[in-house]
Scaffold this motif. Structure first.
Motif, PDB file in Angstrom:
ATOM      1  N   LYS A  33      13.406   2.135   5.132  1.00 30.43           N
ATOM      2  CA  LYS A  33      13.105   0.719   4.892  1.00 30.43           C
ATOM      3  C   LYS A  33      14.139  -0.176   5.552  1.00 30.43           C
ATOM      4  CE  LYS A  33      10.695   1.317   0.528  1.00 30.43           C
ATOM      5  NZ  LYS A  33      10.721   1.061  -0.917  1.00 30.43           N
ATOM      6  N   VAL A  34      15.383   0.235   5.477  1.00 29.72           N
ATOM      7  CA  VAL A  34      16.451  -0.553   6.097  1.00 29.72           C
ATOM      8  C   VAL A  34      16.262  -0.588   7.607  1.00 29.72           C
ATOM      9  CG1 VAL A  34      18.929  -0.595   6.583  1.00 29.72           C
ATOM     10  CG2 VAL A  34      18.128  -0.225   4.258  1.00 29.72           C
ATOM     11  N   ALA A  35      15.894   0.527   8.184  1.00 30.99           N
ATOM     12  CA  ALA A  35      15.654   0.561   9.623  1.00 30.99           C
ATOM     13  C   ALA A  35      14.472  -0.340   9.990  1.00 30.99           C
ATOM     14  CB  ALA A  35      15.400   1.993  10.080  1.00 30.99           C
ATOM     15  N   PHE A  56      17.631  -2.199  -5.543  1.00 30.82           N
ATOM     16  CA  PHE A  56      17.495  -2.485  -4.112  1.00 30.82           C
ATOM     17  C   PHE A  56      16.038  -2.490  -3.682  1.00 30.82           C
ATOM     18  CE2 PHE A  56      18.501  -2.749   0.239  1.00 30.82           C
ATOM     19  CZ  PHE A  56      17.648  -1.892   0.887  1.00 30.82           C
ATOM     20  N   GLU A  57      15.272  -1.512  -4.158  1.00 24.25           N
ATOM     21  CA  GLU A  57      13.864  -1.437  -3.771  1.00 24.25           C
ATOM     22  C   GLU A  57      13.085  -2.637  -4.296  1.00 24.25           C
ATOM     23  OE1 GLU A  57      12.514   2.363  -5.116  1.00 24.25           O
ATOM     24  OE2 GLU A  57      13.203   3.370  -3.308  1.00 24.25           O
ATOM     25  N   ARG A  58      13.384  -3.085  -5.547  1.00 31.02           N
ATOM     26  CA  ARG A  58      12.699  -4.257  -6.088  1.00 31.02           C
ATOM     27  C   ARG A  58      13.048  -5.507  -5.295  1.00 31.02           C
ATOM     28  NH1 ARG A  58      14.942  -3.897 -11.227  1.00 31.02           N
ATOM     29  NH2 ARG A  58      14.797  -1.691 -11.587  1.00 31.02           N
ATOM     30  N   GLN A  59      14.296  -5.642  -4.889  1.00 30.45           N
ATOM     31  CA  GLN A  59      14.706  -6.815  -4.123  1.00 30.45           C
ATOM     32  C   GLN A  59      14.159  -6.772  -2.706  1.00 30.45           C
ATOM     33  OE1 GLN A  59      18.927  -6.822  -4.488  1.00 30.45           O
ATOM     34  NE2 GLN A  59      18.910  -7.804  -6.495  1.00 30.45           N
ATOM     35  N   GLU A  63      11.981  -9.817  -0.328  1.00 31.57           N
ATOM     36  CA  GLU A  63      12.561 -10.444   0.852  1.00 31.57           C
ATOM     37  C   GLU A  63      11.474 -10.781   1.871  1.00 31.57           C
ATOM     38  OE1 GLU A  63      15.740 -11.295   1.377  1.00 31.57           O
ATOM     39  OE2 GLU A  63      16.146 -10.624  -0.646  1.00 31.57           O
ATOM     40  N   LEU A  64      11.636 -11.903   2.527  1.00 32.62           N
ATOM     41  CA  LEU A  64      10.759 -12.311   3.613  1.00 32.62           C
ATOM     42  C   LEU A  64      11.535 -12.275   4.915  1.00 32.62           C
ATOM     43  CD1 LEU A  64       9.156 -15.460   1.956  1.00 32.62           C
ATOM     44  CD2 LEU A  64       8.130 -13.214   2.179  1.00 32.62           C
TER      45      LEU A  64
END
Length: 109
Positions: A33-35, A56-59, A63-64
Motif C-alpha cells: 500500500k505504501v508503494a 495505519f490501515e484505517r487512516q 487519505e486522498l
C-alpha cells in the motif's frame, strides 16, 4: 514429565510461528500500500504492533491524493456577498458626501 514440557514448548512455538507469519503477511500488505501511495519510507515510522498496523490501515483509507474541501454552491451566500459589497460601497460614497457637506458648512477645516 519432561516430554510434556517439550510438547507444550513446541505447541507454543508453533502458535508463535503462525502469529509471526500473520504479522509478516500484514506488513507485506502495508508495504504494498505504501508503494502504491508513493510515500517515502523515511516518512513512515516503524510499525511495531498489530494495533498500530490497524490504525495505519484505517487512516490510509481516509487519505486522498490531493485533499481539498468540498465545493459548496450556495446561492444565498453569493447574494449576501453581493449585498455586503453594495452596502460598503454606499457607505463609502455617503461618508464622502457627508465630509463634503460638513466642509461646506465649515465644520471641518
Amino acid at each position: 514429565m519432561a516430554r510434556s514440557i517439550d510438547e507444550n514448548i513446541l505447541k507454543e512455538l508453533a502458535t508463535m510461528q503462525i502469529k509471526m507469519d500473520e504479522i509478516l503477511k500484514r506488513l507485506e500488505a502495508v508495504e504494498a500500500k505504501v508503494a502504491d501511495m508513493q510515500v517515502h519510507q523515511s516518512v513512515i515510522m516503524p510499525i511495531a504492533t498489530l494495533e498500530e498496523l490497524d490504525i495505519f490501515e484505517r487512516q490510509a483509507h481516509k487519505e486522498l491524493r490531493f485533499p481539498y474541501p468540498p465545493f459548496y454552491n450556495d446561492p444565498l451566500l453569493f447574494g449576501q456577498e453581493s449585498l455586503f459589497l453594495f452596502i460598503i460601497t454606499i457607505a463609502f460614497f455617503y461618508s464622502l458626501q457627508l465630509k463634503e457637506s460638513m466642509k461646506v458648512m465649515g465644520l471641518i477645516c
